[in-house]
Write a protein that holds these residues in place. Structure first.
Motif, PDB file in Angstrom:
ATOM      1  N   HIS A 190       2.937  -6.521   3.235  1.00 28.99           N
ATOM      2  CA  HIS A 190       4.023  -5.546   3.365  1.00 28.99           C
ATOM      3  C   HIS A 190       4.585  -5.221   1.984  1.00 28.99           C
ATOM      4  O   HIS A 190       4.687  -6.078   1.104  1.00 28.99           O
ATOM      5  N   ASP A 238      13.685  -0.227   4.423  1.00 28.54           N
ATOM      6  CA  ASP A 238      12.530   0.137   5.230  1.00 28.54           C
ATOM      7  C   ASP A 238      12.930   0.996   6.420  1.00 28.54           C
ATOM      8  O   ASP A 238      12.089   1.703   7.006  1.00 28.54           O
ATOM      9  N   ARG A 251      12.973  -5.511  13.227  1.00 32.71           N
ATOM     10  CA  ARG A 251      11.743  -4.734  13.003  1.00 32.71           C
ATOM     11  C   ARG A 251      12.056  -3.265  13.243  1.00 32.71           C
ATOM     12  O   ARG A 251      12.427  -2.867  14.340  1.00 32.71           O
ATOM     13  N   TRP A 252      11.897  -2.456  12.207  1.00 31.38           N
ATOM     14  CA  TRP A 252      12.175  -1.033  12.330  1.00 31.38           C
ATOM     15  C   TRP A 252      10.981  -0.272  12.884  1.00 31.38           C
ATOM     16  O   TRP A 252      11.164   0.726  13.579  1.00 31.38           O
ATOM     17  N   HIS A 253       9.785  -0.731  12.581  1.00 37.26           N
ATOM     18  CA  HIS A 253       8.586  -0.084  13.118  1.00 37.26           C
ATOM     19  C   HIS A 253       8.236  -0.762  14.447  1.00 37.26           C
ATOM     20  O   HIS A 253       7.385  -1.648  14.508  1.00 37.26           O
ATOM     21  N   LYS A 255      14.712   3.600   6.350  1.00 35.00           N
ATOM     22  CA  LYS A 255      14.692   5.025   5.987  1.00 35.00           C
ATOM     23  C   LYS A 255      13.382   5.683   6.391  1.00 35.00           C
ATOM     24  O   LYS A 255      13.362   6.851   6.783  1.00 35.00           O
ATOM     25  N   THR A 256      12.277   4.935   6.287  1.00 35.47           N
ATOM     26  CA  THR A 256      10.974   5.509   6.641  1.00 35.47           C
ATOM     27  C   THR A 256      10.858   5.786   8.132  1.00 35.47           C
ATOM     28  O   THR A 256       9.948   6.517   8.554  1.00 35.47           O
ATOM     29  N   GLY A 261       7.598  -4.517   1.185  1.00 32.82           N
ATOM     30  CA  GLY A 261       8.838  -5.233   0.953  1.00 32.82           C
ATOM     31  C   GLY A 261       8.609  -6.654   0.482  1.00 32.82           C
ATOM     32  O   GLY A 261       9.347  -7.163  -0.374  1.00 32.82           O
ATOM     33  N   ASP A 314       3.986  -5.565  13.486  1.00 37.36           N
ATOM     34  CA  ASP A 314       4.231  -6.241  12.216  1.00 37.36           C
ATOM     35  C   ASP A 314       5.011  -7.529  12.440  1.00 37.36           C
ATOM     36  O   ASP A 314       5.841  -7.628  13.348  1.00 37.36           O
ATOM     37  N   GLU A 371      16.135  -4.967   1.015  1.00 38.06           N
ATOM     38  CA  GLU A 371      14.789  -4.401   1.038  1.00 38.06           C
ATOM     39  C   GLU A 371      14.356  -4.055   2.462  1.00 38.06           C
ATOM     40  O   GLU A 371      13.761  -3.001   2.702  1.00 38.06           O
ATOM     41  N   THR A 372      14.642  -4.932   3.403  1.00 33.66           N
ATOM     42  CA  THR A 372      14.268  -4.638   4.786  1.00 33.66           C
ATOM     43  C   THR A 372      15.097  -3.493   5.356  1.00 33.66           C
ATOM     44  O   THR A 372      14.604  -2.711   6.180  1.00 33.66           O
TER      45      THR A 372
END
Length: 343
Positions: free
Chosen positions: A76, A112, A43-45, A114-115, A78, A50, A108-109
């Motif tokens: 989502h 994510d 999980r990047w966020h 990059k954001t 993605g 999420d 794809e994940t």
């Protein structure tokens, strides 16, 4: 459907920190009969709740069937993109590598990230600019409030970079396991055409692995620059504290000098004040001549000032006298102890 028990926990969407799984089964003849691969994407966020993406894949060469189970947030972006790509692949008449869709999910994940990484990079650069501007200020213009804000800002950036580095490590682990499983799958292919068709997926996985490694190198670079800035802030704090200590010592020295001047003036006038008090007594006021006051005040003042000067100029002399006094006391105590023992 046969499902690996290690994936059952992923179906509930709870974050898991275990390693990705990759299993294979062979029949009695040593021919590959089943491949399983499952993982949970990082999980990047991290500041949101999420649901993490979890993917399960099972391929059976005998029936040439591939089963995918994807668990994640349906809203989502993605997830919608993966659904679109999956439908495109199902409509295609070309050979479908069973690992291709899993590779697309990881891709794809990872996009994510990059954001999240881009804002943190901008935040790091802002903090570095603030540190540079602060270091260019003079010692009188630097405030401790600014140092506190810089330290807190760099600490926040450090936490973000550490979490992203952990996510990058997990992504790299997933890609390596996919490469391992895909290599096992390619070795089981008997057709040269199928091997050539699966080369596209192998190249995509290699490219994804190198991209993850490159992203990790960038994160390590950000962390190194952050550490340099933190060391600079620490050194600036140390220098500022040293300057403050020097100022306090200088002021204390000035106060000490003033006290010495006051003490010298006090000793200069103390003998005269003392004698004036003595001669001012009622019993002596009618019998003492004024010249006697002057005759006694001058030598007494000279004696007091000379004694004070010797005390300040020759401290080893007084230390020697004190040592001799201590030795004399020790000898007296020894003699007294011997006398008591004899009695």
């Amino acid at each position: 459907m046969k499902l690996s028990p290690q994936f059952l926990g992923y179906l509930f969407g709870e974050p898991d920190y275990w390693a990705p799984g990759d299993y294979a089964e062979y029949n009695a003849d040593g021919v590959l009969s089943r491949i399983e691969s499952f993982s949970q994407q990082p999980r990047w966020h991290i500041h949101t709740k999420d649901m993490p993406f979890s993917t399960y894949m099972a391929f059976e060469p005998k029936t040439d069937s591939t089963t995918y189970i994807v668990v994640g947030d349906s809203d989502h972006l993605g997830m919608r993109e993966m659904k679109r790509r999956l439908l495109d692949n199902l409509r295609s008449t070309e050979y479908q590598d069973p690992f291709m869709f899993h590779a697309m999910i990881v891709h794809e994940t990872f996009l994510d990230a990059k954001t999240v990484i881009t804002p943190v990079r901008h935040q790091l650069y802002d903090q570095l600019d603030r540190v540079d501007n602060y270091s260019k200020k003079s010692a009188h213009e630097r405030g401790k409030g600014d140092l506190e804000e810089l330290t807190i800002g760099l600490h926040v950036v450090s936490q973000e970079i550490d979490s992203m580095t952990a996510g990058t490590d997990m992504t790299s682990m997933i890609v390596r396991r996919l490469i391992k499983g895909h290599t096992r799958y390619r070795e089981s292919l008997g057709s040269v055409a199928l091997v050539n068709s699966s080369t596209k997926t192998a190249d995509a996985l290699d490219y994804l692995a190198e991209s993850v490694d490159a992203q990790r190198r960038w994160l390590e670079s950000y962390k190194a620059r952050k550490d340099i800035a933190m060391n600079l802030v620490f050194n600036l704090v140390t220098l500022q504290d040293a300057a403050t200590s020097t100022t306090i010592a200088r002021e204390a020295k000035a106060d000490g000098t003033s006290m010495k001047v006051i003490a010298a003036l006090t000793m200069l006038f103390l003998p005269g004040t003392f004698l004036s008090s003595v001669f001012g007594m009622t019993m002596l006021s009618n019998h003492v001549k004024w010249w006697l006051y002057v005759a006694l005040t001058l030598p007494l003042t000279i004696l007091v000032v000379a004694t004070w000067w010797m005390w300040q100029s020759y401290p080893p002399l007084w230390s020697l006298l004190q040592n001799l006094r201590r030795r004399r006391r020790a000898q007296v105590n020894i003699i007294h102890g011997q006398n008591v023992a004899m009695v």
